[in-house]
Design an enzyme around this catalytic site. Structure first.
Site, PDB file in Angstrom:
ATOM      1  N   TRP A 173      46.200  40.477  31.516  1.00 52.51           N
ATOM      2  CA  TRP A 173      46.984  40.134  31.024  1.00 52.51           C
ATOM      3  C   TRP A 173      48.393  39.560  31.711  1.00 52.51           C
ATOM      4  O   TRP A 173      49.393  39.630  31.081  1.00 52.51           O
ATOM      5  CB  TRP A 173      47.282  41.357  29.795  1.00 52.51           C
ATOM      6  CG  TRP A 173      47.637  42.118  30.695  1.00 52.51           C
ATOM      7  CD1 TRP A 173      46.082  43.931  30.463  1.00 52.51           C
ATOM      8  CD2 TRP A 173      48.381  43.367  30.670  1.00 52.51           C
ATOM      9  NE1 TRP A 173      46.620  44.855  31.366  1.00 52.51           N
ATOM     10  CE2 TRP A 173      48.274  44.752  31.802  1.00 52.51           C
ATOM     11  CE3 TRP A 173      49.856  43.116  31.862  1.00 52.51           C
ATOM     12  CZ2 TRP A 173      49.145  45.305  32.335  1.00 52.51           C
ATOM     13  CZ3 TRP A 173      50.212  43.800  32.438  1.00 52.51           C
ATOM     14  CH2 TRP A 173      50.113  44.939  32.680  1.00 52.51           C
ATOM     15  N   SER A 200      41.874  45.601  37.484  1.00 55.53           N
ATOM     16  CA  SER A 200      42.646  46.863  38.899  1.00 55.53           C
ATOM     17  C   SER A 200      41.180  47.092  39.159  1.00 55.53           C
ATOM     18  O   SER A 200      39.725  46.749  38.927  1.00 55.53           O
ATOM     19  CB  SER A 200      42.815  48.066  37.394  1.00 55.53           C
ATOM     20  OG  SER A 200      41.135  48.006  37.081  1.00 55.53           O
ATOM     21  N   ASP A 258      52.938  37.472  23.624  1.00 47.70           N
ATOM     22  CA  ASP A 258      51.686  38.124  23.811  1.00 47.70           C
ATOM     23  C   ASP A 258      51.940  38.904  24.537  1.00 47.70           C
ATOM     24  O   ASP A 258      51.456  40.539  24.639  1.00 47.70           O
ATOM     25  CB  ASP A 258      50.651  37.105  24.172  1.00 47.70           C
ATOM     26  CG  ASP A 258      49.476  37.493  23.107  1.00 47.70           C
ATOM     27  OD1 ASP A 258      49.423  38.424  22.419  1.00 47.70           O
ATOM     28  OD2 ASP A 258      48.028  36.653  24.112  1.00 47.70           O
ATOM     29  N   ILE A 313      49.424  42.812  19.557  1.00 48.85           N
ATOM     30  CA  ILE A 313      50.368  43.111  18.745  1.00 48.85           C
ATOM     31  C   ILE A 313      52.108  42.457  20.157  1.00 48.85           C
ATOM     32  O   ILE A 313      51.487  42.495  21.020  1.00 48.85           O
ATOM     33  CB  ILE A 313      50.602  44.835  19.158  1.00 48.85           C
ATOM     34  CG1 ILE A 313      49.622  45.726  18.495  1.00 48.85           C
ATOM     35  CG2 ILE A 313      52.038  45.279  19.015  1.00 48.85           C
ATOM     36  CD1 ILE A 313      49.297  45.402  17.081  1.00 48.85           C
ATOM     37  N   GLU A 366      49.171  52.030  42.571  1.00 51.80           N
ATOM     38  CA  GLU A 366      49.898  51.614  42.009  1.00 51.80           C
ATOM     39  C   GLU A 366      50.538  51.435  40.962  1.00 51.80           C
ATOM     40  O   GLU A 366      49.426  52.065  39.423  1.00 51.80           O
ATOM     41  CB  GLU A 366      48.942  50.249  41.645  1.00 51.80           C
ATOM     42  CG  GLU A 366      49.295  49.003  41.345  1.00 51.80           C
ATOM     43  CD  GLU A 366      48.442  47.575  40.859  1.00 51.80           C
ATOM     44  OE1 GLU A 366      47.756  48.243  40.382  1.00 51.80           O
ATOM     45  OE2 GLU A 366      48.468  46.518  41.221  1.00 51.80           O
ATOM     46  N   CYS A 394      50.467  41.872  40.558  1.00 53.15           N
ATOM     47  CA  CYS A 394      49.790  42.644  41.503  1.00 53.15           C
ATOM     48  C   CYS A 394      50.135  43.014  42.813  1.00 53.15           C
ATOM     49  O   CYS A 394      49.908  44.047  44.049  1.00 53.15           O
ATOM     50  CB  CYS A 394      48.168  41.789  41.400  1.00 53.15           C
ATOM     51  SG  CYS A 394      48.558  40.628  41.884  1.00 53.15           S
ATOM     52  N   LYS A 413      36.597  35.415  30.363  1.00 54.16           N
ATOM     53  CA  LYS A 413      36.368  36.387  28.751  1.00 54.16           C
ATOM     54  C   LYS A 413      38.476  36.373  29.360  1.00 54.16           C
ATOM     55  O   LYS A 413      38.401  37.842  30.157  1.00 54.16           O
ATOM     56  CB  LYS A 413      36.196  37.442  29.308  1.00 54.16           C
ATOM     57  CG  LYS A 413      35.882  39.008  28.254  1.00 54.16           C
ATOM     58  CD  LYS A 413      35.702  39.859  28.206  1.00 54.16           C
ATOM     59  CE  LYS A 413      36.949  40.735  28.747  1.00 54.16           C
ATOM     60  NZ  LYS A 413      38.440  40.641  28.159  1.00 54.16           N
ATOM     61  N   GLU A 458      39.815  39.870  42.772  1.00 56.15           N
ATOM     62  CA  GLU A 458      41.453  40.938  43.102  1.00 56.15           C
ATOM     63  C   GLU A 458      41.577  41.572  42.257  1.00 56.15           C
ATOM     64  O   GLU A 458      41.612  41.374  41.398  1.00 56.15           O
ATOM     65  CB  GLU A 458      42.340  38.712  42.871  1.00 56.15           C
ATOM     66  CG  GLU A 458      41.291  37.583  42.511  1.00 56.15           C
ATOM     67  CD  GLU A 458      42.729  36.929  44.413  1.00 56.15           C
ATOM     68  OE1 GLU A 458      43.008  38.087  45.025  1.00 56.15           O
ATOM     69  OE2 GLU A 458      42.047  36.188  45.144  1.00 56.15           O
TER      70      GLU A 458
HETATM   71  P1  NAD Z   1      41.966  45.646  33.891  1.00 52.33           P
HETATM   72  O1  NAD Z   1      41.222  45.903  34.987  1.00 52.33           O
HETATM   73  O2  NAD Z   1      42.297  47.071  33.007  1.00 52.33           O
HETATM   74  O3  NAD Z   1      41.363  43.873  33.029  1.00 52.33           O
HETATM   75  C1  NAD Z   1      41.207  42.950  33.749  1.00 52.33           C
HETATM   76  C2  NAD Z   1      39.705  42.812  32.610  1.00 52.33           C
HETATM   77  O4  NAD Z   1      38.883  43.211  33.050  1.00 52.33           O
HETATM   78  C3  NAD Z   1      40.480  42.547  31.138  1.00 52.33           C
HETATM   79  O5  NAD Z   1      39.784  41.312  30.811  1.00 52.33           O
HETATM   80  C4  NAD Z   1      39.139  43.627  31.071  1.00 52.33           C
HETATM   81  O6  NAD Z   1      38.809  43.358  29.423  1.00 52.33           O
HETATM   82  C5  NAD Z   1      38.668  43.357  31.500  1.00 52.33           C
HETATM   83  N1  NAD Z   1      37.512  44.718  31.403  1.00 52.33           N
HETATM   84  C6  NAD Z   1      38.479  46.065  31.467  1.00 52.33           C
HETATM   85  N2  NAD Z   1      37.137  47.125  31.588  1.00 52.33           N
HETATM   86  C7  NAD Z   1      35.667  46.025  32.485  1.00 52.33           C
HETATM   87  C8  NAD Z   1      34.121  46.041  32.635  1.00 52.33           C
HETATM   88  N3  NAD Z   1      33.769  47.199  32.940  1.00 52.33           N
HETATM   89  N4  NAD Z   1      33.548  44.882  32.572  1.00 52.33           N
HETATM   90  C9  NAD Z   1      33.967  44.040  32.176  1.00 52.33           C
HETATM   91  N5  NAD Z   1      35.541  44.000  32.706  1.00 52.33           N
HETATM   92  C10 NAD Z   1      36.389  45.117  32.245  1.00 52.33           C
HETATM   93  O7  NAD Z   1      43.230  45.839  34.190  1.00 52.33           O
HETATM   94  P2  NAD Z   1      44.075  44.620  33.335  1.00 52.33           P
HETATM   95  O8  NAD Z   1      44.546  46.625  33.057  1.00 52.33           O
HETATM   96  O9  NAD Z   1      43.965  44.462  32.654  1.00 52.33           O
HETATM   97  O10 NAD Z   1      45.401  44.804  35.014  1.00 52.33           O
HETATM   98  C11 NAD Z   1      45.833  44.761  35.766  1.00 52.33           C
HETATM   99  C12 NAD Z   1      45.242  45.499  37.447  1.00 52.33           C
HETATM  100  O11 NAD Z   1      45.033  44.261  37.468  1.00 52.33           O
HETATM  101  C13 NAD Z   1      46.447  45.761  37.889  1.00 52.33           C
HETATM  102  O12 NAD Z   1      46.047  47.105  38.609  1.00 52.33           O
HETATM  103  C14 NAD Z   1      46.773  44.825  38.564  1.00 52.33           C
HETATM  104  O13 NAD Z   1      47.281  45.027  40.076  1.00 52.33           O
HETATM  105  C15 NAD Z   1      45.446  43.454  38.837  1.00 52.33           C
HETATM  106  N6  NAD Z   1      46.192  42.334  38.675  1.00 52.33           N
HETATM  107  C16 NAD Z   1      45.820  42.095  40.186  1.00 52.33           C
HETATM  108  C17 NAD Z   1      45.943  40.366  40.435  1.00 52.33           C
HETATM  109  C18 NAD Z   1      45.047  39.590  41.581  1.00 52.33           C
HETATM  110  O14 NAD Z   1      45.809  38.939  41.731  1.00 52.33           O
HETATM  111  N7  NAD Z   1      45.043  40.781  42.801  1.00 52.33           N
HETATM  112  C19 NAD Z   1      46.346  39.949  39.535  1.00 52.33           C
HETATM  113  C20 NAD Z   1      46.920  40.655  38.482  1.00 52.33           C
HETATM  114  C21 NAD Z   1      46.582  41.519  38.014  1.00 52.33           C
END
Ligand code: NAD
Length: 494
Positions: free
Chosen positions: A163, A241, A101, A33, A393, A296, A187, A262
């Site tokens: 993302w 996260s 995206d 989307i 956060e 992050c 992934k 991370e």
């Molecule tokens: P998210 O944790 O929901 O998703 C991140 C990835 O994990 C996605 O690819 C998702 O498909 C995958 N995922 C979801 N459930 C999973 C599971 N049960 N097992 C394995 N993989 C799974 O996070 P988001 O919403 O995509 O990103 C935002 C978060 O990421 C924020 O909290 C942010 O602080 C953090 N972040 C950290 C950094 C860093 O460098 N420290 C960089 C970018 C984002």
């Protein structure tokens, strides 16, 4: 004015497994989307658990039996350089896909893609050096023995990424993994899969041996456990996260996988009285509103010393109100929509909760757009330290501000957090900046700025912000094991 209205889109309904483009076993897809107008951009291949298994098997086979493990660092570097060159060649197109995206402004997307290419170039250099530096002698206390420490590829690595910087986050993991000699399953986040698939096309074009890089698009909740528990996976590298990071840590414990995480942050920016107001305004805005605050390391907690507080807040609020919102493709837009509806609702709910709890909102809130996931640059003041706006956060364009009296109080407030990813300090007094920088409990510390990120320098957090460091030589070490080889060369009896 729009930079470029359209480019033809590719096919995003196939997975890249073992050097071939294959449809998901059950033929499923999901919608991608556009966060600007909520339209469907395209349909993305939705991998099944079977597809994830096949990707792991392809990576295992490529690591154990393929030509990849026979290549020198210099030969691997040639592939990394070829990937970087293709990314440069396609920079405009890739940046355009990121805007569609993710929603971010096109200039930021261009910057990300240039950085992505730079990351492959940097690790190409380290891959070359590895030919000479993989083995180092170890001086032993017993002369009858000699020993070397040898660094070798960990094996099959799984990268799960978020993302907010779709292609750059892929590069932070794929480039060092390939440089080290690992094979990989990538992934991407379901919200932003297109540039990861483009990375697969680039890998194919440069002739990367089959199975070395495999890309499965789909949902983490469905694929995650297969990828993070499979015995053929040696290493899991995750950015995302904290809750998902904790879940992955538990899963990866099943066979004690090498793990790097991370995670999130709630980073503080401490501004002292003697700071230049305009410099402070510029870096504070950049620190929280860049990438719509979906960073992050965003400095989302601002601590201002009393003497400068009123003047700085006046300028900050005025400039925040001036930030132009709109389509990331429009020239001059500095703040795009949030990445998706889920994130939009989550950020608005944090704002609503803070307002309902009586915290003063100096500017911001829901933006006035008919469509799209827009949240205006938002600033709350005098946020109580026990309120979730201060402790958790938001991952959006929301700044929480407090005042402080002296250095000790600023350090205490900055460090009073479950996170420890980043922190920033601004003052005209360099000795004070250096002192405060060393007192911060954070993996990344900026002096007189916030957010500049360099491929050469270590990146990662203390406390619940993660485990390990990416980027620089530290990023390469994430994908290397160290082996001790010790020889008994004496004629004496042991
Ligand atoms: P998210 O944790 O929901 O998703 C991140 C990835 O994990 C996605 O690819 C998702 O498909 C995958 N995922 C979801 N459930 C999973 C599971 N049960 N097992 C394995 N993989 C799974 O996070 P988001 O919403 O995509 O990103 C935002 C978060 O990421 C924020 O909290 C942010 O602080 C953090 N972040 C950290 C950094 C860093 O460098 N420290 C960089 C970018 C984002």
């Amino acid at each position: 004015m729009t930079t470029k209205s359209t480019y033809p889109l590719g096919d995003y309904q196939k997975l890249y497994i073992n050097g071939a483009w294959v449809s998901p076993t059950d033929g499923a897809t999901f919608e991608s989307i556009n966060p600007y107008d909520e339209s469907v951009i395209t349909h993305i291949a939705k991998a099944s658990q079977d597809d994830a298994l096949q990707a792991v098997q392809a990576a295992r086979h490529a690591f154990d039996d393929g030509e990849w493990c026979t290549l020198s660092g210099k030969e691997r570097a040639a592939y990394l350089r070829a990937i970087a060159a293709k990314i440069h060649e396609n920079l405009e197109y890739l940046a355009y896909l990121e805007v569609l995206d993710n929603g971010k402004p096109i200039d930021e997307a261009r910057w990300d893609i240039a950085d992505t290419a730079g990351c492959f170039e940097f690790y190409a250099q380290l891959a070359e050096e590895l030919d000479d530096t993989a083995e180092t002698p170890v001086v032993l206390s017993d002369e009858r023995f000699d020993s070397v420490a040898r660094r070798e590829a960990v094996g099959v690595a799984v990268a799960i990424i978020p993302w907010n910087y779709p292609m750059l986050m892929a590069a932070w993991k794929v480039a060092p993994a390939l440089a080290a000699g690992c094979t990989m399953v990538l992934k991407p986040a379901e919200a932003t899969s297109m540039t990861a698939i483009e990375l697969g096309r680039i890998a194919e074009k440069v002739g990367l041996p089959k199975g070395v890089l495999n890309i499965v698009t789909g949902f983490g909740s469905e694929l995650g456990d297969v990828l993070t528990t499979h015995p053929d996976v040696d290493k899991v590298a995750f950015t995302g996260s904290v809750p998902v990071g904790k879940h992955i840590m538990q899963k990866a414990a099943s066979n004690v996988k090498n793990l790097s995480l991370e995670l999130g942050g709630k980073s503080a920016f401490v501004v002292f009285d003697d700071s230049d107001i305009e410099q402070a305004v510029e870096w504070i805005l950049f620190g929280i509103f860049w990438n719509q605050g979906q960073v992050c390391s965003a400095t989302s907690r601002l601590l201002i010393q009393n003497g400068i507080y009123d003047k700085l807040m006046d300028r900050l609020v005025a400039e925040a109100k001036n930030i132009r919102m709109g389509s990331g493709l429009d020239i001059g837009v500095k703040l795009g929509p949030l990445v998706n509806e889920k994130q939009y609702r989550s950020v608005l709910s944090a704002i609503n909760k803070a307002q309902a709890d009586g915290i003063h909102m100096a500017t911001g809130g829901k933006a006035d757009f008919v469509k799209g996931y827009f949240v205006a640059p938002t600033i709350f003041t005098d946020v109580p330290t026990d309120h979730e706006l201060w402790t958790t956060e938001v991952f959006g364009p929301v700044l929480a501000v407090r005042r402080f009296d002296d250095e000790a109080e600023a350090i205490r407030l900055a460090n009073d957090s479950q996170f420890g990813l980043a922190a920033a300090v601004m003052s005209a007094d360099d000795a004070r900046c250096q002192r405060v920088a060393r007192a911060f409990c954070a993996g990344i510390v900026w002096i007189n700025c916030s957010q500049p990120t360099f491929t050469e320098a270590p990146w990662g957090g203390y406390k619940q912000s993660g485990i390990g460091r990416e980027l620089g030589e530290w990023g390469l070490n994430n994908y290397l094991e160290t082996k001790q080889i010790t020889r008994y060369h004496s004629q004496q009896a042991w």
